[in-house]
Write a protein that holds these residues in place. Structure first.
Motif, PDB file in Angstrom:
ATOM      1  N   ASP A 181     -18.569  -5.610  11.600  1.00  0.00           N
ATOM      2  CA  ASP A 181     -18.236  -7.036  11.668  1.00  0.00           C
ATOM      3  C   ASP A 181     -16.718  -7.192  11.784  1.00  0.00           C
ATOM      4  O   ASP A 181     -15.973  -6.624  10.982  1.00  0.00           O
ATOM      5  CB  ASP A 181     -18.708  -7.738  10.384  1.00  0.00           C
ATOM      6  N   ARG A 217     -31.637 -16.102  13.158  1.00  0.00           N
ATOM      7  CA  ARG A 217     -30.280 -15.760  12.720  1.00  0.00           C
ATOM      8  C   ARG A 217     -29.958 -16.492  11.419  1.00  0.00           C
ATOM      9  O   ARG A 217     -29.350 -15.931  10.509  1.00  0.00           O
ATOM     10  CB  ARG A 217     -29.285 -16.153  13.815  1.00  0.00           C
ATOM     11  N   SER A 266     -29.245  -2.274  14.281  1.00  0.00           N
ATOM     12  CA  SER A 266     -30.362  -2.162  13.320  1.00  0.00           C
ATOM     13  C   SER A 266     -30.369  -0.793  12.653  1.00  0.00           C
ATOM     14  O   SER A 266     -30.572  -0.674  11.437  1.00  0.00           O
ATOM     15  CB  SER A 266     -31.703  -2.379  14.036  1.00  0.00           C
ATOM     16  N   ARG A 305     -24.077  -6.604  20.335  1.00  0.00           N
ATOM     17  CA  ARG A 305     -25.019  -5.934  19.430  1.00  0.00           C
ATOM     18  C   ARG A 305     -26.382  -5.714  20.087  1.00  0.00           C
ATOM     19  O   ARG A 305     -26.857  -6.521  20.859  1.00  0.00           O
ATOM     20  CB  ARG A 305     -25.240  -6.701  18.114  1.00  0.00           C
ATOM     21  N   GLU A 329     -22.034  -9.339   5.756  1.00  0.00           N
ATOM     22  CA  GLU A 329     -20.593  -9.066   5.718  1.00  0.00           C
ATOM     23  C   GLU A 329     -20.085  -8.960   4.295  1.00  0.00           C
ATOM     24  O   GLU A 329     -19.156  -8.205   4.011  1.00  0.00           O
ATOM     25  CB  GLU A 329     -19.832 -10.192   6.435  1.00  0.00           C
ATOM     26  N   ARG A 347     -34.898  -9.323  18.593  1.00  0.00           N
ATOM     27  CA  ARG A 347     -34.532  -8.448  19.727  1.00  0.00           C
ATOM     28  C   ARG A 347     -35.633  -8.467  20.787  1.00  0.00           C
ATOM     29  O   ARG A 347     -35.354  -8.542  21.977  1.00  0.00           O
ATOM     30  CB  ARG A 347     -34.301  -7.027  19.201  1.00  0.00           C
TER      31      ARG A 347
HETATM   32  C1  LIG Z   1     -28.342  -7.188  15.606  1.00  0.00           C
HETATM   33  C2  LIG Z   1     -28.218  -6.878  14.163  1.00  0.00           C
HETATM   34  C3  LIG Z   1     -27.232  -7.478  13.413  1.00  0.00           C
HETATM   35  N1  LIG Z   1     -27.119  -7.155  12.131  1.00  0.00           N
HETATM   36  C4  LIG Z   1     -26.064  -7.785  11.349  1.00  0.00           C
HETATM   37  C5  LIG Z   1     -24.702  -7.322  11.622  1.00  0.00           C
HETATM   38  C6  LIG Z   1     -23.839  -8.509  11.398  1.00  0.00           C
HETATM   39  O1  LIG Z   1     -23.407  -8.482  10.076  1.00  0.00           O
HETATM   40  C7  LIG Z   1     -24.758  -9.636  11.672  1.00  0.00           C
HETATM   41  C8  LIG Z   1     -24.585 -10.198  13.021  1.00  0.00           C
HETATM   42  O2  LIG Z   1     -23.510 -10.943  12.979  1.00  0.00           O
HETATM   43  P1  LIG Z   1     -22.518 -11.043  14.235  1.00  0.00           P
HETATM   44  O3  LIG Z   1     -22.656 -12.401  14.747  1.00  0.00           O
HETATM   45  O4  LIG Z   1     -22.659  -9.968  15.135  1.00  0.00           O
HETATM   46  O5  LIG Z   1     -21.239 -10.908  13.351  1.00  0.00           O
HETATM   47  P2  LIG Z   1     -19.833 -10.295  13.750  1.00  0.00           P
HETATM   48  O6  LIG Z   1     -19.402 -11.147  14.847  1.00  0.00           O
HETATM   49  O7  LIG Z   1     -19.104 -10.479  12.498  1.00  0.00           O
HETATM   50  O8  LIG Z   1     -20.036  -8.903  14.062  1.00  0.00           O
HETATM   51  O9  LIG Z   1     -26.061  -9.156  11.636  1.00  0.00           O
HETATM   52  C9  LIG Z   1     -27.975  -6.280  11.554  1.00  0.00           C
HETATM   53  O10 LIG Z   1     -27.884  -6.032  10.343  1.00  0.00           O
HETATM   54  N2  LIG Z   1     -28.966  -5.700  12.263  1.00  0.00           N
HETATM   55  C10 LIG Z   1     -29.099  -5.967  13.567  1.00  0.00           C
HETATM   56  O11 LIG Z   1     -30.026  -5.432  14.217  1.00  0.00           O
END
Ligand SMILES: Cc1cn([C@H]2C[C@H](O)[C@@H](COP(=O)(O)OP(=O)(O)O)O2)c(=O)[nH]c1=O
Ligand SMILES: Nc1ncnc2c1ncn2[C@@H]1O[C@H](COP(=O)(O)OP(=O)(O)O)[C@@H](O)[C@H]1O
Length: 952
Positions: A456, A495, A545, A540, A603, A518
């Protein structure tokens, strides 16, 4: 030693450094370094041999040599840094070292060995300064080989000792001498070719000032302090084995070959540990690995202390050194993260200086301590006793210290449940078990799928946006920029559940919801875009994951992966860009980011969670490096974007727009080529035309020259013929004249009744009566006058003008016509010099014997009769009269010679005026005037002259 553990699967060392490390300079430095290490072992062994009177003295002698060597090394550093880069410095240092190594067997005293050690240490520093910056590998690289060489030479010396007593008495002289030779070779290599490159001396700040400056800084950061302590402990443990090896191997009865082996094991093990450390990071949290490696180092050292066996000692030393290398590898990476960017360099300078000082201390204290402890034999029973001496005791003490520090470090990284360690070990094993991912099948879609992954705040969204813009505007692609979770209306709701701080979700539910999002994302957004040929850039994908739910939440990573593979129908990105950055840095970025309202559910998890996530990302990248680009996301956004574009370019197809542009350019180029070809052909054609025209012109010129020549010849011929005719006419007229004179003479006796007919050139008609001219003189043959053409109008011959007698001239042959004494002309009138009467009217005939008028002085042309030439063609003075003997009718028109003026005056132009007579037509007529002229004067352009010219 690297400052951080980044780029484990990223690009290797930059090509320039790689090339430099293989160059001749590198080889020369390696020889120098090899000689230095071999010499260190030889001098240490010599000291131990010379002080072999007691165990304590031997230990102290070794301690003294090593400590003094290192002292010389440290103290000479500022001077070496100042001198570095001078021409011939390295060669000079090597020659001096060679001399010192040779002097040791020559002098053979322990005191000299100790003095030489200080000097050798100082000179070694000079050599290291030359190599450290550009060729760090050269400094330590040759050390294990030097250890092995030392062992081999010791064995060889043992063999030679059987042949010559000197080898037995002085077991290290052979090695010292060969060391000197090696250094002389190095000096030769360095003197002949490579010099120390500019800047090679700048191998960091000298150790002592760096230590002083960095100490307060590192002490103020507890994490850094703990890391430096652990690293120094590991390094000291390895150094202790090397330092005590000389006495320890004696205790084991292994002798000098054992010493070389043990030394080689220490150095090679450290290098190996540093090399494998990054590979072990995949499964372990870095701090935990650091602590575990330090504990292992201590345990290996303890084993060495407790197992008095040479072979085991070598194997255990290898294990110990590998663990020490891992401690340095991971500790370095962690230290880089623990301190601020601004002071990172200083922290590492301190670490390097501290390691050297710790080594001095260990090498000085260790053997001294061993000497103090001495040899002890414990008798348990009569038959069972254990000899345990100082070196082993010191190993044991150091081992305990190392383990204690390791355990303390581990405690700080563990949550107390033990699950962290268990997970790390499982992950480590899983990573080893995992089959390398097979390369993706050939693209099943016309589009390209690119994923950005990372922690993050690592900068994924920023880079994804920049990449999409570039792909769209610059490369002309249809681009779909998307993200997970939350790229679809359903995704947005998921989300909220997944990241909302209010949600309470189990790890598996979390993993399933991410997989659900996904699946929908791929089905609704990604696949359709790929099918129509778009480039899909996602912020991502599956790796998130595996890293967050697998490593972070400690689910089975493989299971998580399989879940996502099922959810997406095995859709794998063509390229995954991993933005690797220290979670501490990304956390700081998130905090500064004004667009964020706070930390979301994931986070806000502990640093350890994010460390595991980061390590897992790196491990995934390592398993399929061909599908990944790992970049250090600590770089600036533009630099990062540049690297990403370079890599993305390799997987991009040619966009429709680009293809159209390329086609257009190709067409333009084709047209331009055709135009060029046409222009070239035109030039060639014009050139050929020009040549052809030139050839034709040349031919025409030649032709006209030939025609002109022919014409000139023809004219010459014509003129010659005309002259001939004129001559003929003249003769005829002269004949007529003569006859007329005779007739006149006869008329004086009686009138002439019949007109005289002039003979013509043309053949007379057969019916024309042939005239017989009777001979005038009795000796003259009778002449036959050819008949005159009957159709020719009869012209009366005018009466002949009275002829002046010729003035006396150059003597002539008697009988020449026109000369006194020539009877036919004796009564002829001479040139009058007066304007002649018109040819149309009869001219008064001067009576014979009449006095001629006075002859004018002027020799100008006087034409008294109708045949006189026009005024534009003046006749020239007659140069010569025809000889009576001339048989050829040669025209008498030879030009007068200016050299004979008297002749000219003596023979003035003779114009004979004839009475009007009938002449054949076409004869020498002047068509314009109708006049007929017989020119008896020489003419410059006369036929004679022209003929003469032509013959020439
Ligand atoms: C896609 C995905 C995201 N995440 C988490 C990671 C991030 O903390 C959050 C997605 O937030 P994201 O919007 O990507 O945050 P940043 O911009 O801070 O990276 O979800 C997972 O735990 N597993 C997953 O498969
Ligand atoms: N390379 C970088 N260096 C410094 N700051 C960056 C960099 N990339 C992004 N940032 C900043 O860091 C913050 C997080 O960036 P972002 O792109 O949203 O990361 P992510 O999508 O990985 O969470 C933003 O404030 C952004 O401006």
């Amino acid at each position: 030693m690297t400052a951080s553990g980044h780029h484990e699967t990223g690009p290797g060392p930059d090509p320039e450094t790689a090339a430099a490390s293989r160059g001749p300079f590198s080889r020369a430095l390696a020889v120098s370094s090899f000689g230095g290490w071999l010499g260190l072992l030889a001098v240490t062994a010599t000291a131990a041999t010379l002080a072999d009177v007691s165990y304590a003295r031997a230990n102290l002698a070794v301690a003294g040599v090593l400590a003094l060597w290192l002292a010389g090394w440290l103290l000479a550093e500022p001077a070496a840094a100042a001198l570095a880069g001078r021409k011939g410095l390295l060669a000079g240092a090597d020659v001096l070292r060679a001399v010192l190594f040779v002097s040791i067997p020559v002098l053979g005293s322990l005191s000299w060995v100790l003095i030489a050690a200080v000097l050798l240490g100082a000179l070694s520093q000079v050599a290291r300064r030359a190599a450290a910056t550009t060729h760090p590998a050269v400094v330590f690289g040759p050390a294990p080989f030097a250890g092995l060489a030392f062992s081999v030479l010791a064995l060889a010396n043992g063999l030679l000792a059987g042949l010559a007593g000197r080898f037995a008495d002085h077991p290290l002289d052979l090695t010292l001498t060969l060391t000197a030779l090696v250094l002389l070779v190095s000096a030769g290599l360095n003197a002949r070719g490579p010099l120390i490159p500019a800047g090679a001396g700048a191998a960091g700040e000298p150790a002592l000032p760096a230590f002083a400056a960095g100490r307060p800084l590192v002490s103020s950061v507890p994490a850094a302090k703990g890391l430096v302590t652990g690293m120094l402990a590991a390094f000291a443990a390895a150094g202790l084995v090397a330092g005590l090896a000389q006495t320890y191997v004696r205790d084991l009865g292994a002798g000098q070959p054992g010493f070389g082996m043990l030394f080689a094991a220490v150095v090679a093990g450290l290098a190996l540990g540093l090399r494998v450390a990054p590979g072990l990071l995949g499964g372990f949290a870095r701090a935990r690995l650091f602590a575990l490696a330090l504990i292992a180092t201590g345990l290996f050292l303890a084993a060495i202390a407790l197992i008095p066996n040479m072979v085991m000692a070598v194997l255990l030393t290898v294990g110990l050194s590998i663990c020490g290398g891992v401690v340095w590898g991971t500790g370095g990476a962690l230290l880089g993260l623990a301190v601020d960017d601004t002071v990172r360099g200083r922290a590492f300078s301190y670490l390097g200086a501290a390691a050297q000082i710790a080594l001095v201390a260990v090498l000085a204290i260790g053997p001294a301590l061993a000497a103090g402890i001495g040899r002890h034999t414990f008798n348990f029973t009569d038959s069972h006793s254990l000899t345990y001496n100082g070196a082993a005791f010191v190993f044991l003490i150091a081992a305990v210290l190392a383990v204690a520090i390791g355990v303390a470090t581990y405690r700080r990284t563990d949550d107390g449940t033990g699950s962290g360690l268990r997970h790390d070990l499982q992950a480590l094993l899983a990573a080893r078990r995992a089959q390398p991912v097979t390369p993706p099948a050939p693209a099943e879609y016309p589009g390209v799928f690119v994923a950005l992954e990372g922690g993050d705040g690592s900068g994924k969204s920023t880079q994804a946006r920049l990449l999409a813009d570039w792909l769209r505007t610059d490369q002309g692609h249809d681009v779909v920029l998307t993200r997970e979770p939350g790229a679809t209306p359903l995704g947005v709701r998921l989300r909220e559940v997944l990241l909302g701080n209010a949600s309470e979700l189990g790890s598996r539910a979390e993993a399933l919801l991410f997989a659900a999002d996904r699946s929908h994302h791929v089905e609704a957004v990604v696949r359709p875009a790929l099918e129509r040929g778009a480039v899909v850039v996602t912020d991502r994908y599956i790796d998130s994951s595996v890293a967050y739910q697998g490593a972070g939440r400690e689910l089975d990573g493989d299971e998580v992966q399989r879940l996502s593979a099922w959810a997406t129908g095995d859709l794998v990105p063509a390229l995954t860009v991993l933005l690797d950055v220290d979670p501490v840095i990304s956390k700081a970025r998130r905090a500064r980011d004004a667009s964020r309202t706070g930390e979301d559910r994931l986070e806000s998890l502990a640093d350890e969670f994010h460390d595991r996530v980061r390590a897992e990302f790196l491990a995934l990248a390592r398993r399929a490096p061909h599908r990944y680009l790992v970049v250090d996301a600590g770089m600036g956004p533009d630099e990062l974007q540049h690297l990403i574009r370079e890599r993305v370019r390799q997987v991009l197809p040619v966009s429709a727009r680009r293809r159209a542009e390329l086609n257009e350019r190709l067409a333009d180029e084709e047209q331009a080529r055709e135009r060029r070809a046409a222009a070239e052909a035109e030039v060639l054609r014009m050139d050929a035309d020009l040549r052809r025209r030139r050839v034709l012109e040349a031919r025409e010129r030649e032709e006209s020259r030939r025609r002109a020549r022919d014409e000139a010849e023809r004219q010459l011929q014509h003129e010659a013929e005309r002259e001939l005719r004129s001559e003929e006419s003249r003769r005829n007229r002269e004949e007529v004249d003569r006859r007329a004179s005779e007739a006149a003479a006869a008329a004086a006796l009686g009138p002439v009744t019949e007109p005289v007919r002039m003979p013509g050139r043309y053949p007379a008609r057969p019916d024309a009566p042939t005239q017989v001219v009777p001979p005038v003189r009795p000796d003259e043959p009778t002449q036959i006058v050819p008949p005159v053409r009957p159709d020719e109008p009869t012209r009366s011959v005018q009466p002949v003008q009275p002829v002046q007698p010729s003035p006396p001239a150059a003597p002539h042959q008697p009988g020449q016509p026109g000369q006194p004494g020539y009877p036919a002309q004796s009564g002829q009138p001479g040139p009058s010099g007066q304007p002649g009467p018109s040819s149309t009217g009869p001219q008064p005939t001067q009576p014979p014997g009449a006095q001629p008028p006075a002859r004018p002085q002027s020799a100008g042309p006087q034409h008294p009769d109708a045949w006189a030439p026009p005024p534009t063609r003046p006749t020239r003075p007659q140069a010569r009269e025809p000889y009576a003997g001339d048989t050829n009718p040669v025209p008498q028109d030879r030009p007068a010679r200016p050299a004979r003026p008297e002749r000219e005056s003596a023979a003035p132009p003779r114009t004979i005026s004839l009475p009007e007579i009938e002449l054949p037509e076409g004869d020498d007529d002047d068509e314009q005037t109708g006049d007929r002229t017989i020119n008896l004067t020489d003419d410059e352009n006369g036929p004679m002259r022209r003929r003469g010219r032509r013959q020439a």
